[in-house]
Design an enzyme around this catalytic site. Structure first.
Site, PDB file in Angstrom:
ATOM      1  N   LYS A   1       0.830  -1.211   0.000  1.00 24.03           N
ATOM      2  CA  LYS A   1       0.000   0.000   0.000  1.00 24.03           C
ATOM      3  C   LYS A   1       0.866   1.262   0.000  1.00 24.03           C
ATOM      4  CE  LYS A   1      -2.186   1.367   3.712  1.00 24.03           C
ATOM      5  NZ  LYS A   1      -3.137   1.443   4.845  1.00 24.03           N
TER       6      LYS A   1
ATOM      7  N   ASP B   1      -6.758   1.298   0.895  1.00 22.48           N
ATOM      8  CA  ASP B   1      -6.845   1.389   2.353  1.00 22.48           C
ATOM      9  C   ASP B   1      -8.274   1.057   2.772  1.00 22.48           C
ATOM     10  OD1 ASP B   1      -8.308   3.580   1.577  1.00 22.48           O
ATOM     11  OD2 ASP B   1      -7.314   4.993   2.919  1.00 22.48           O
TER      12      ASP B   1
END
Length: 232
Positions: free
Chosen positions: A136, A154
């Site tokens: 991420k 997220d």
């Protein structure tokens, strides 16, 4: 709402958005915010990298407060190494998990200095090799700093993708892979920021603001909050 935002959407055809609906979905978000960007404050790739590492289980507002104290003192890998872990810890003590994050930032700075000449690499493998950097974080850096078509999923993006029918998936990687397949090329660079901002301010977890949502008529969420009229 602008006329273009209120354009009648294609008829619904099941639990996921159609190709035409996905294009309309992002066209509306783009009209509202033509140049979306992260809410983390930074001026260099390294500052963004550190901010994203610090943002795990923390708010952007909280991270920005800490980096406003840190970056005037040390904002390069070597400067943070010179600062030392104890002093770094004190600068970021208001952020959750600050002890582990200080260790990771110091370790990442050492690798950047020793292996990359103090520069943030434009390479996923090299980024993910840094302590505190997962897929991420690497996606955020690649997209925001280097203009790569990457989407960092997220909790906000995961929720929006599943709730709306845009790109349902059982885990973040499944959602990321599906988004990369279904988002039209013209929207790929901004998709990460549009989706995270939409999830943060409109498609909120506990009580989504459906009446103010510009894609509510496209959205497949069955429990929309009441108020307002759907366009079309």
């Amino acid at each position: 709402m602008n006329t273009s935002l209120a354009t009648a959407a294609p008829r619904r055809r099941g639990p996921t958005l159609t190709r035409a609906e996905i294009h309309e979905f992002f066209a509306r978000l783009r009209e509202l915010d033509p140049e979306p960007s992260t809410e983390l404050e930074y001026t260099t790739p390294f500052e963004l990298l550190v901010a994203v590492i610090l943002s795990a289980q923390a708010t952007d507002v909280g991270v920005n407060k800490a980096t406003r104290r840190l970056y005037p003192v040390a904002n390069t890998p070597q400067a943070i190494l010179d600062l030392g872990e104890d002093a770094l810890r004190r600068h970021i003590a208001t952020i959750g998990l600050f002890n582990a994050k200080a260790r990771n930032v110091i370790a990442a700075c050492r690798i950047l200095v020793e292996q990359h000449g103090g520069e943030v690499p434009r390479d996923r493998t090299a980024l993910e090799a840094l302590p505190g950097v997962g897929r991420k974080t690497a996606n955020v850096v690649l997209n925001t700093v280097f203009g790569e078509p990457a989407i960092a999923v997220d909790t906000h993006i995961f929720r929006v993708a599943n709730r709306t029918g845009l790109a349902p998936g059982k885990d973040v990687r499944a959602v990321e892979d599906r988004l990369m397949r279904v988002v039209p090329d013209e929207f790929l660079l901004g998709a990460h920021h549009w989706l995270i901002l939409h999830g943060r301010y409109t498609c909120k977890a506990r009580k989504p603001d459906c009446p103010a949502c510009v894609v509510r008529d496209l959205c497949r969420f069955k429990d929309k909050t009441p108020g307002g009229l759907e366009p079309g």
